[in-house]
Motif scaffolding. Structure first.
Motif, short mmCIF file in Angstrom:
data_model
loop_
_atom_site.label_atom_id
_atom_site.label_comp_id
_atom_site.label_asym_id
_atom_site.label_seq_id
_atom_site.Cartn_x
_atom_site.Cartn_y
_atom_site.Cartn_z
N VAL A 105 0.84 -1.20 0.00
CA VAL A 105 0.00 0.00 0.00
C VAL A 105 0.87 1.25 0.00
CG1 VAL A 105 -1.69 1.33 1.32
CG2 VAL A 105 -1.97 -1.15 1.09
N SER A 114 -4.14 5.06 -6.74
CA SER A 114 -5.22 4.63 -5.87
C SER A 114 -5.22 3.11 -5.86
CB SER A 114 -6.57 5.14 -6.37
OG SER A 114 -6.61 6.55 -6.39
N THR A 115 -5.62 2.51 -4.74
CA THR A 115 -5.66 1.06 -4.63
C THR A 115 -7.10 0.57 -4.64
OG1 THR A 115 -3.65 1.10 -3.27
CG2 THR A 115 -4.95 -0.93 -3.23
N ALA A 117 -8.65 -2.44 -3.48
CA ALA A 117 -8.28 -3.55 -2.61
C ALA A 117 -9.37 -4.60 -2.61
CB ALA A 117 -8.03 -3.03 -1.19
N TYR A 199 -5.73 1.02 6.67
CA TYR A 199 -5.26 1.54 5.39
C TYR A 199 -6.06 2.72 4.84
CZ TYR A 199 -2.39 -2.62 5.49
OH TYR A 199 -1.48 -3.56 5.86
N VAL A 217 -6.16 3.93 1.17
CA VAL A 217 -7.06 3.12 0.35
C VAL A 217 -8.49 3.61 0.52
CG1 VAL A 217 -7.91 0.80 -0.14
CG2 VAL A 217 -5.54 1.12 0.60
#
Length: 531
Positions: A105, A114-115, A117, A199, A217
Motif C-alpha cells: 500500500v 489509488s488502490t 483492494a 489503510y 485506500v
C-alpha cells in the motif's frame, strides 16, 4: 483475477483496430441538430470516466520495485487493483500480520496510485468448509493455498467464511454508530473493519507514515468474481450477507470509502469445471430488496457504491455486459458507477503464450491484443462505464502473455521472457486509450448501414478540452473506407501505436481507411471478427 484456469471458456477478441481517434480542434463539438439527425443513436448515456487502471502493479505476494512502478505510471493508469487475501493477513484468530500489505500500500501511495483492494479468501480456521473444488485450485502468483484450505474433499465449501449471520457490531446490532466496533464473533466483519481502519486515509498506517490528507485506500472490493465457483463456492444468499457485512464494517471504519460489488466474471455455467452464474447481480439485488431492515438498506446504498464487471471475451461483449448491468441496477431503482476492472486477451506468438499457427482458441496476435485494449475501452465507456482496467501489468505467474510488459529476469516465476522487461505493442495502445479517452462523455454509437454494418463508430465528447473523440474500426475481414462528416476544420488521426497525423476534410468529410480484421481464433455467430 480470474480466467487463467478456464481460458478455453473465455471469449477473447482481438481488434483489428487502427484506432482512429479523431480529436476535432474546432470550438465546442457537441453535434448540432442536423448532425444528430445524420446518425442513428444506439446509446446516449452520459458519464465522466474516473480513470484507467491496471491489475497487479504491486501486491503483498509480489512487491513492486521502482522500475515496475515507473513502467506502470508511464501507461497513464492511476488505479492499482490487487487482492488482500484474508488468510495472508490473519495468521491465527485475532492475530494480524500487516507487514507485506503495509509495504504494498505504501508503494501505491508513494507513486500516486489509488488502490482497488479486493478483500477475499479466509484462513482455513474461519471456513464453513471443508474445502474442495472441481478441477483443483491455486492462488495467484504461484502461491498455493494453506494446507488446511487444500483438503481434497471435493464438492465442499472452501471460500465462505463462517458466522456471517452474526451481528456486525459488538453491541449485537447491524446498525453503524459512533464509537461502535466490529463484533469479534463475526470474523469477516472484524477483518474488514480492522483492514479499513489501518489503510484508510488518516488511518493507522497513514498516521505512522505521515501521509498527507486523502492518501490511503478508498476503494474496497467485496471479493473477486463471486459469480464464479472457482472464487466463491457459497450461494447467493451467503454472498448478499457478505456484501452487507463488508459494507457496514467498511462504512463504520471510513464513511467516505467506496465499496465495490465484487467484479463479475463472464464465465458461463459449465458441467465439469467451476461454473459461472450469469444471473448473480439480479439474484443478489433481489435478496437485498427483501432485506428485513429496509431503512438500513436504503441508508446504505444497497450495500455497495460501485458495481464492477470483467470481460475477457470479444470486445463488444464489454458493451453488452455494462449496459446489461446498468439495466439490472435501474430495474431496482439504482444508478451506480460501473467499472470494468479486469479485461484483456492473451497473446500468441510471444513467450510464454502458444504459437498462433496452432490455432489456440481465444488468443490474439500482439497487434490484435493491442487493438483489443482500445476497442474494449471504447465499448466500455460508450456503454456508461467510468473506469477501465487492463489485466495485467506483467505476465507474472499467469503462464500466458497477458502483460503490458514481459516478465523481467527477476520474475517470481520461471516464465522469464527471452526479451525480459520489455513492453508489448499493447503498451502503446493502452497509452492511446488512457490519454485520449480520459474525462470523456459518450455521445453515440453507430454502424453505418445498420446493425449488421461493416464499420463500428463510437463518438465521445471531452468537456475539458471541448473536443470530439471518435473511434472507428472494421468489423469484418475486408478493408473499409469511412466517410466521417466533419465538425471542425481539421482533426488529429491516431492509430493504436500512437502515431498522429493531422487531417483535413474534403467536401465536408474526413476519408479514413480502416484495415481489415485479422483475428479468427475466437468464434463468432455472425461472421464478424472477434477483434
Amino acid at each position: 483475477m480470474a480466467r487463467r484456469t478456464a481460458l478455453r471458456w473465455l471469449g477473447r477478441w482481438c481488434i483489428v483496430l487502427v484506432l482512429l481517434a479523431l480529436v476535432s480542434r474546432a470550438g465546442a463539438m457537441r453535434p448540432s441538430t442536423s448532425y444528430q439527425s445524420y446518425f442513428p443513436f444506439i446509446s446516449s448515456a452520459v458519464s465522466s470516466t474516473v480513470g484507467f487502471g491496471l491489475n497487479f502493479v504491486t501486491s503483498a505476494q509480489a512487491l513492486a520495485d521502482e522500475d515496475r512502478f515507473t513502467h506502470a505510471s508511464s501507461t497513464g493508469a492511476t488505479i492499482d487493483r490487487w487482492p488482500f487475501y484474508w488468510w495472508a493477513i490473519e495468521t491465527a484468530p485475532g492475530v494480524f500480520d500487516w507487514s507485506a500489505h503495509d509495504v504494498a500500500v505504501s508503494g501505491d501511495v508513494a507513486h500516486g496510485f489509488s488502490t482497488d483492494a479486493v478483500l477475499m479468501t479466509p484462513p482455513g480456521f474461519y471456513l464453513i468448509g471443508p474445502c474442495g473444488l472441481k478441477g483443483g485450485r491455486t492462488i495467484r502468483l504461484g502461491r498455493p493455498l494453506p494446507a488446511d484450505l487444500a483438503a481434497s474433499q471435493a464438492g465442499q465449501d472452501c471460500t465462505t467464511p463462517r458466522d456471517l449471520d452474526q451481528p456486525v457490531f459488538s453491541d449485537g446490532t447491524d446498525w453503524p454508530g459512533p464509537g461502535k466496533t466490529a463484533n469479534p464473533n463475526n470474523p469477516w466483519a472484524r477483518f474488514v473493519f480492522e483492514t479499513v481502519q489501518r489503510y484508510k486515509p488518516g488511518g493507522v498506517l497513514a498516521q505512522q507514515q505521515g501521509w498527507p490528507a486523502g492518501a490511503g485506500v478508498r476503494y474496497w472490493e467485496m471479493w473477486n468474481e463471486p459469480d464464479y465457483e472457482y472464487f466463491w463456492n457459497g450461494n447467493v444468499t451467503q454472498y448478499a450477507r457478505l456484501l452487507k457485512v463488508g459494507y457496514l464494517a467498511t462504512y463504520q471504519a471510513d464513511p467516505t470509502a467506496e465499496i465495490l460489488f465484487g467484479g463479475l466474471s463472464n464465465v458461463p455455467a459449465l458441467p465439469d469445471w467451476p461454473s459461472g452464474r450469469p444471473t448473480w447481480l439480479n439474484d443478489t439485488l433481489n435478496l437485498i430488496a427483501a432485506d428485513p431492515d429496509p431503512a438500513l438498506r436504503d441508508a446504505s446504498h444497497w450495500y455497495f457504491t460501485i458495481h464492477a464487471r470483467h470481460n475477457y471475451s470479444w470486445a463488444w461483449a464489454t458493451s453488452s455486459f455494462v449496459s446489461g448491468d446498468i439495466q439490472v441496477l435501474a430495474a431496482h431503482g439504482l444508478s451506480k458507477p460501473v467499472w470494468v476492472n479486469e479485461s484483456g486477451v492473451p497473446a500468441c506468438d510471444d513467450y510464454p503464450g502458444p504459437a498462433c499457427d496452432t490455432n489456440p482458441a481465444y488468443y490474439a496476435t500482439l497487434e490484435e491484443q493491442a487493438a483489443f485494449d482500445i476497442q474494449n475501452g471504447a465499448y466500455a465507456l460508450s456503454a456508461g462505464a467510468t473506469a477501465v482496467f487492463h489485466f495485467q501489468l506483467y505476465d507474472d505467474c499467469s503462464y500466458d502473455a497477458w502483460g503490458i510488459y514481459r516478465n523481467p529476469v527477476s520474475a517470481v516465476c520461471s516464465n522469464q521472457s527471452p526479451n525480459p522487461d520489455t513492453p508489448r505493442p499493447v503498451y502503446d495502445a493502452y497509452r492511446v486509450l488512457s490519454a485520449n479517452f480520459v474525462g470523456v462523455e459518450p455521445l453515440w454509437q453507430m454502424r453505418p448501414g445498420g446493425v449488421n454494418g461493416t464499420q463500428e463508430w463510437l463518438a465521445f465528447y471531452r468537456p475539458a478540452t471541448r473536443q470530439r473523440v471518435l473511434a472507428l474500426w472494421a468489423r469484418f475481414y475486408e478493408p473499409e473506407t469511412a466517410q466521417v462528416p466533419a465538425t471542425g476544420d481539421s482533426a488529429l488521426r491516431l492509430d493504436q501505436t500512437g502515431a498522429a497525423v493531422t487531417i483535413w476534410p474534403v467536401n465536408g468529410n474526413y476519408t479514413l481507411e480502416l484495415p481489415a480484421a485479422t483475428n479468427r481464433l475466437t468464434p463468432t455467430n455472425d461472421g464478424s471478427a472477434p477483434i
